[in-house]
Write a protein that holds these residues in place. Sequence first.
Motif, PDB file in Angstrom:
ATOM      1  N   THR A  76       0.764  -1.053  -0.242  1.00  0.00           N
ATOM      2  CA  THR A  76      -0.258  -0.195  -0.248  1.00  0.00           C
ATOM      3  C   THR A  76       0.845   1.119   0.078  1.00  0.00           C
ATOM      4  N   LEU A  77       2.029   1.285   0.183  1.00  0.00           N
ATOM      5  CA  LEU A  77       2.914   2.298  -0.098  1.00  0.00           C
ATOM      6  C   LEU A  77       3.951   2.281  -1.101  1.00  0.00           C
ATOM      7  N   HIS A  78       3.916   3.112  -1.961  1.00  0.00           N
ATOM      8  CA  HIS A  78       4.399   3.225  -3.153  1.00  0.00           C
ATOM      9  C   HIS A  78       5.437   4.221  -3.341  1.00  0.00           C
ATOM     10  N   PHE A  79       6.453   3.176  -4.302  1.00  0.00           N
ATOM     11  CA  PHE A  79       7.749   4.324  -4.250  1.00  0.00           C
ATOM     12  C   PHE A  79       7.809   5.277  -5.816  1.00  0.00           C
ATOM     13  N   VAL A  80       7.806   6.799  -5.317  1.00  0.00           N
ATOM     14  CA  VAL A  80       8.415   7.227  -6.441  1.00  0.00           C
ATOM     15  C   VAL A  80       9.728   8.109  -7.311  1.00  0.00           C
ATOM     16  N   GLN A  81       9.907   7.797  -6.430  1.00  0.00           N
ATOM     17  CA  GLN A  81      11.368   8.624  -6.761  1.00  0.00           C
ATOM     18  C   GLN A  81      12.486   8.485  -5.531  1.00  0.00           C
ATOM     19  N   LEU A  82      13.674   8.535  -5.929  1.00  0.00           N
ATOM     20  CA  LEU A  82      15.001   8.293  -4.881  1.00  0.00           C
ATOM     21  C   LEU A  82      15.586  10.242  -5.095  1.00  0.00           C
ATOM     22  N   LEU A  83      14.961  10.926  -4.477  1.00  0.00           N
ATOM     23  CA  LEU A  83      16.167  11.811  -4.084  1.00  0.00           C
ATOM     24  C   LEU A  83      17.816  11.933  -4.079  1.00  0.00           C
ATOM     25  N   GLY A  84      18.360  13.345  -4.182  1.00  0.00           N
ATOM     26  CA  GLY A  84      19.779  13.320  -4.254  1.00  0.00           C
ATOM     27  C   GLY A  84      20.569  14.873  -4.244  1.00  0.00           C
ATOM     28  N   LEU A  85      21.998  15.003  -4.124  1.00  0.00           N
ATOM     29  CA  LEU A  85      22.217  16.416  -4.397  1.00  0.00           C
ATOM     30  C   LEU A  85      23.162  16.079  -5.204  1.00  0.00           C
ATOM     31  N   ALA A  86      22.882  16.751  -6.879  1.00  0.00           N
ATOM     32  CA  ALA A  86      23.745  16.703  -7.261  1.00  0.00           C
ATOM     33  C   ALA A  86      25.563  17.583  -6.518  1.00  0.00           C
ATOM     34  N   SER A  87      25.230  18.367  -5.928  1.00  0.00           N
ATOM     35  CA  SER A  87      26.159  19.847  -5.037  1.00  0.00           C
ATOM     36  C   SER A  87      27.528  18.711  -4.313  1.00  0.00           C
ATOM     37  N   LYS A  88      26.568  17.356  -4.184  1.00  0.00           N
ATOM     38  CA  LYS A  88      27.908  16.349  -2.954  1.00  0.00           C
ATOM     39  C   LYS A  88      28.118  14.716  -4.058  1.00  0.00           C
ATOM     40  N   LYS A  89      28.870  14.633  -5.162  1.00  0.00           N
ATOM     41  CA  LYS A  89      28.883  13.187  -5.748  1.00  0.00           C
ATOM     42  C   LYS A  89      29.203  12.515  -5.121  1.00  0.00           C
ATOM     43  N   THR A  90      28.769  11.227  -5.306  1.00  0.00           N
ATOM     44  CA  THR A  90      29.929  10.097  -4.618  1.00  0.00           C
ATOM     45  C   THR A  90      30.913   9.600  -5.618  1.00  0.00           C
ATOM     46  N   THR A  91      31.867   8.660  -4.540  1.00  0.00           N
ATOM     47  CA  THR A  91      33.272   8.661  -5.507  1.00  0.00           C
ATOM     48  C   THR A  91      32.846   7.373  -5.812  1.00  0.00           C
ATOM     49  N   ARG A  92      31.876   6.269  -6.135  1.00  0.00           N
ATOM     50  CA  ARG A  92      31.469   5.825  -6.688  1.00  0.00           C
ATOM     51  C   ARG A  92      30.620   6.404  -7.707  1.00  0.00           C
ATOM     52  N   THR A  93      30.759   4.671  -9.071  1.00  0.00           N
ATOM     53  CA  THR A  93      29.982   5.426 -10.453  1.00  0.00           C
ATOM     54  C   THR A  93      29.431   4.646 -10.917  1.00  0.00           C
ATOM     55  N   ILE A  94      28.167   4.954 -11.781  1.00  0.00           N
ATOM     56  CA  ILE A  94      27.074   3.961 -12.122  1.00  0.00           C
ATOM     57  C   ILE A  94      27.400   4.150 -13.250  1.00  0.00           C
ATOM     58  N   SER A  95      26.754   2.271 -14.001  1.00  0.00           N
ATOM     59  CA  SER A  95      27.143   2.011 -15.595  1.00  0.00           C
ATOM     60  C   SER A  95      25.876   2.396 -16.807  1.00  0.00           C
ATOM     61  N   ALA A  96      25.723   3.178 -17.259  1.00  0.00           N
ATOM     62  CA  ALA A  96      24.057   3.298 -17.919  1.00  0.00           C
ATOM     63  C   ALA A  96      24.070   2.465 -18.700  1.00  0.00           C
ATOM     64  N   LYS A  97      23.151   2.672 -19.862  1.00  0.00           N
ATOM     65  CA  LYS A  97      22.973   1.324 -20.932  1.00  0.00           C
ATOM     66  C   LYS A  97      24.058   1.322 -22.236  1.00  0.00           C
ATOM     67  N   ASP A  98      24.326   2.326 -22.070  1.00  0.00           N
ATOM     68  CA  ASP A  98      25.741   2.287 -22.960  1.00  0.00           C
ATOM     69  C   ASP A  98      27.168   2.574 -22.475  1.00  0.00           C
ATOM     70  N   GLY A  99      27.091   1.843 -21.545  1.00  0.00           N
ATOM     71  CA  GLY A  99      28.482   1.306 -20.782  1.00  0.00           C
ATOM     72  C   GLY A  99      29.208   2.492 -20.311  1.00  0.00           C
ATOM     73  N   VAL A 100      28.814   3.689 -20.127  1.00  0.00           N
ATOM     74  CA  VAL A 100      29.674   5.025 -19.650  1.00  0.00           C
ATOM     75  C   VAL A 100      29.607   4.660 -18.887  1.00  0.00           C
ATOM     76  N   TYR A 101      30.500   5.068 -17.830  1.00  0.00           N
ATOM     77  CA  TYR A 101      30.629   5.222 -15.858  1.00  0.00           C
ATOM     78  C   TYR A 101      30.867   6.830 -15.712  1.00  0.00           C
ATOM     79  N   THR A 102      29.699   6.414 -14.984  1.00  0.00           N
ATOM     80  CA  THR A 102      28.693   8.605 -14.401  1.00  0.00           C
ATOM     81  C   THR A 102      29.101   8.777 -12.680  1.00  0.00           C
ATOM     82  N   SER A 103      29.786   9.102 -12.096  1.00  0.00           N
ATOM     83  CA  SER A 103      29.458   9.251 -10.576  1.00  0.00           C
ATOM     84  C   SER A 103      28.327   9.447 -10.198  1.00  0.00           C
TER      85      SER A 103
END
Length: 287
Positions: A76-103
């Motif tokens: 009965t409780l639904h996820f809509v979106q995760l919220l983040g601070l672009a001004s504070k990037k993490t040190t880890r990276t994430i891979s997009a579908k095109d294989g490009v890694y970005t923080s």
Amino acid sequence: MDLLKNKDSDNKYPKSKGQAKSKTYKTRFKDEGNPEEKDHYFKITKWNEEVLNIGRQIIDEMSDEEFSRLGSKSGTLHFVQLLGLASKKTTRTISAKDGVYTSWSTPVGVTLYSDEDIMVPVIDVLKNKDTGIDPEKDITYREVKAGENFHLTLYECMFLLLRDEYAGFCEANGNERGLRLTCKLSAFMRGDAKLPTPTLSFERNSLIKYADEPYRSPIKANIIDIDEKLPDGSWRIKPEFAEKFGPLLKSNKKRRGTSNKKASPTSQRATVANENELKKVDLGVIM
């Protein structure tokens, strides 16, 4: 809710993912929904084991009625979106579908909605694992109407999802347990933090819509930034998020409420004992 159907089955205790070569003891888990999937290996640290044992004891002492409430309203409780601070990037990276890694942006909150009117926690946005949170003094509550989107900090979300009726889960991607709360325990159990660190993730192997195609994507792939960079190079919280998250940018200029003093083992275990909500949950929330 299969993990919660049988009170007497060890299958209701999901294990935390770890490295197959871990020196700590391991167990194997197979994804029954995907017969071709190879067995996964999980490690259980001494902290995991200690908290799992506490949780097992609490569950064993529950009546059948109390046990049946665990996770009964996660759908009965639904996820809509995760919220983040672009001004504070993490040190880890994430891979997009095109294989490009970005923080990625640092997660700071979440947007949810409920099928029914509920009371949600309200906690100072600057309260965290270093400052600690006193459930009796630091948490108030406000009513949210059914169908209304609402924003929570990660700690507010943690205290909401730790209620028995959610048991650490809410609906996401069409799965009533599609989003899970996990709590990183190591620093807390060592006495280096006053609270566990909450994180949110999609259930393993969840298929979601990404670029209009079914895709296994981490929750952070579609994180929504709550801040924006101005022409002069400074940052501000976007107006729709300013009232709740405004203090976060000011706090980035200096560390918030940090202390070099470690919490004593006695005091941090007392925190666990006093915060019953942190324990009366599906053990799937424990990483």
